[in-house]
Design a protein around this motif. Structure first.
Motif, PDB file in Angstrom:
ATOM      1  N   UNK A   2       0.838  -1.199   0.000  1.00 28.96           N
ATOM      2  CA  UNK A   2       0.000   0.000   0.000  1.00 28.96           C
ATOM      3  C   UNK A   2       0.871   1.246   0.000  1.00 28.96           C
ATOM      4  N   UNK A   3       0.506   2.200  -0.810  1.00 31.67           N
ATOM      5  CA  UNK A   3       1.233   3.466  -0.891  1.00 31.67           C
ATOM      6  C   UNK A   3       0.220   4.601  -0.854  1.00 31.67           C
ATOM      7  N   UNK A   4       0.502   5.596   0.004  1.00 32.61           N
ATOM      8  CA  UNK A   4      -0.353   6.779   0.126  1.00 32.61           C
ATOM      9  C   UNK A   4       0.440   7.990  -0.336  1.00 32.61           C
ATOM     10  N   UNK A  21      -5.169  16.414  -0.722  1.00 30.73           N
ATOM     11  CA  UNK A  21      -5.647  15.198  -1.377  1.00 30.73           C
ATOM     12  C   UNK A  21      -4.739  14.041  -1.022  1.00 30.73           C
ATOM     13  N   UNK A  22      -5.310  12.865  -0.964  1.00 31.98           N
ATOM     14  CA  UNK A  22      -4.526  11.655  -0.709  1.00 31.98           C
ATOM     15  C   UNK A  22      -5.056  10.552  -1.606  1.00 31.98           C
ATOM     16  N   UNK A  23      -4.154   9.951  -2.341  1.00 34.74           N
ATOM     17  CA  UNK A  23      -4.522   8.834  -3.206  1.00 34.74           C
ATOM     18  C   UNK A  23      -3.780   7.593  -2.748  1.00 34.74           C
ATOM     19  N   UNK A  24      -4.514   6.519  -2.558  1.00 39.10           N
ATOM     20  CA  UNK A  24      -3.923   5.262  -2.111  1.00 39.10           C
ATOM     21  C   UNK A  24      -3.858   4.284  -3.279  1.00 39.10           C
ATOM     22  N   UNK A  25      -2.817   3.502  -3.282  1.00 34.36           N
ATOM     23  CA  UNK A  25      -2.691   2.457  -4.284  1.00 34.36           C
ATOM     24  C   UNK A  25      -2.222   1.183  -3.610  1.00 34.36           C
ATOM     25  N   UNK A  26      -2.494   0.067  -4.241  1.00 35.61           N
ATOM     26  CA  UNK A  26      -2.000  -1.208  -3.743  1.00 35.61           C
ATOM     27  C   UNK A  26      -2.947  -1.947  -2.822  1.00 35.61           C
ATOM     28  N   UNK A  27      -4.113  -1.375  -2.537  1.00 40.27           N
ATOM     29  CA  UNK A  27      -5.058  -2.047  -1.652  1.00 40.27           C
ATOM     30  C   UNK A  27      -5.983  -2.952  -2.460  1.00 40.27           C
ATOM     31  N   UNK A  94      -0.365  14.267   7.450  1.00 43.30           N
ATOM     32  CA  UNK A  94      -0.167  12.903   6.981  1.00 43.30           C
ATOM     33  C   UNK A  94      -1.514  12.247   6.677  1.00 43.30           C
ATOM     34  N   UNK A  95      -1.571  11.603   5.560  1.00 44.09           N
ATOM     35  CA  UNK A  95      -2.719  10.777   5.235  1.00 44.09           C
ATOM     36  C   UNK A  95      -2.569   9.435   5.944  1.00 44.09           C
ATOM     37  N   UNK A  96      -3.661   8.901   6.434  1.00 40.49           N
ATOM     38  CA  UNK A  96      -3.666   7.619   7.143  1.00 40.49           C
ATOM     39  C   UNK A  96      -4.747   6.734   6.557  1.00 40.49           C
ATOM     40  N   UNK A  97      -4.405   5.471   6.365  1.00 36.38           N
ATOM     41  CA  UNK A  97      -5.377   4.493   5.884  1.00 36.38           C
ATOM     42  C   UNK A  97      -5.382   3.303   6.825  1.00 36.38           C
ATOM     43  N   UNK A 104      -1.519   2.392   7.602  1.00 34.49           N
ATOM     44  CA  UNK A 104      -0.457   2.985   6.797  1.00 34.49           C
ATOM     45  C   UNK A 104      -0.518   4.516   6.889  1.00 34.49           C
ATOM     46  N   UNK A 105       0.643   5.146   6.799  1.00 38.68           N
ATOM     47  CA  UNK A 105       0.742   6.599   6.721  1.00 38.68           C
ATOM     48  C   UNK A 105       1.486   6.978   5.448  1.00 38.68           C
ATOM     49  N   UNK A 106       1.121   8.142   4.890  1.00 38.38           N
ATOM     50  CA  UNK A 106       1.872   8.689   3.782  1.00 38.38           C
ATOM     51  C   UNK A 106       3.109   9.410   4.271  1.00 38.38           C
ATOM     52  N   UNK A 107       3.817  10.029   3.338  1.00 40.41           N
ATOM     53  CA  UNK A 107       5.055  10.718   3.670  1.00 40.41           C
ATOM     54  C   UNK A 107       4.816  12.103   4.252  1.00 40.41           C
ATOM     55  N   UNK A 108       3.645  12.634   4.052  1.00 36.62           N
ATOM     56  CA  UNK A 108       3.309  13.931   4.631  1.00 36.62           C
ATOM     57  C   UNK A 108       3.450  15.080   3.653  1.00 36.62           C
ATOM     58  N   UNK A 109       2.672  16.132   3.901  1.00 39.66           N
ATOM     59  CA  UNK A 109       2.764  17.355   3.113  1.00 39.66           C
ATOM     60  C   UNK A 109       2.730  18.541   4.073  1.00 39.66           C
TER      61      UNK A 109
END
Length: 115
Positions: A2-4, A21-27, A94-97, A104-109
């Motif tokens: 999973x990548x955010x 905005x946050x887009x998730x992939x790999x789920x 940070x985006x969280x899923x 999972x957390x993203x890298x942050x903006x």
């Protein structure tokens, strides 16, 4: 895997707006909930807002009435509309899923609000 990926941060003046905005992939199975956390310099990471797959939302008291979280038509996307921004909203967001067994957390903006 999973990548955010977050986008939409920047530098604004107090009172202005930003949309993250946050887009998730790999789920494969989708997420139970998605949300946004933030961490200001020298402080702990804290919840800003989250939204379940059923659409139930939850907000930190400090952002209620100013921020709105929503999920996109593509169910693995989440947005955070931030209005009436204040200098104290300055932080890395940070985006969280949340899956059934993992988070999972993203890298942050970075969001910076000048007074």
């Amino acid at each position: 895997q999973v990548r955010l990926v977050e986008s939409g941060g920047g530098l604004v003046q107090a009172g202005e707006s930003l949309r993250l905005s946050c887009a998730a992939s790999g789920s494969i199975f989708g997420f139970v909930a998605m949300g946004w956390y933030r961490q200001a310099a020298g402080k702990k990471r804290e919840l800003v807002a989250d939204i379940t797959s059923g659409g139930t939302t939850n907000y930190a008291d400090s952002v209620k009435g100013r921020f709105t979280i929503s999920r996109g038509n593509a169910k693995d996307t989440v947005y955070l509309q931030m209005n009436s921004l204040k200098p104290e909203d300055t932080a890395v967001y940070y985006c969280r899923a949340e899956g059934n067994v993992r988070i999972w957390f993203g890298q942050g903006t970075q969001v910076t609000v000048s007074s």
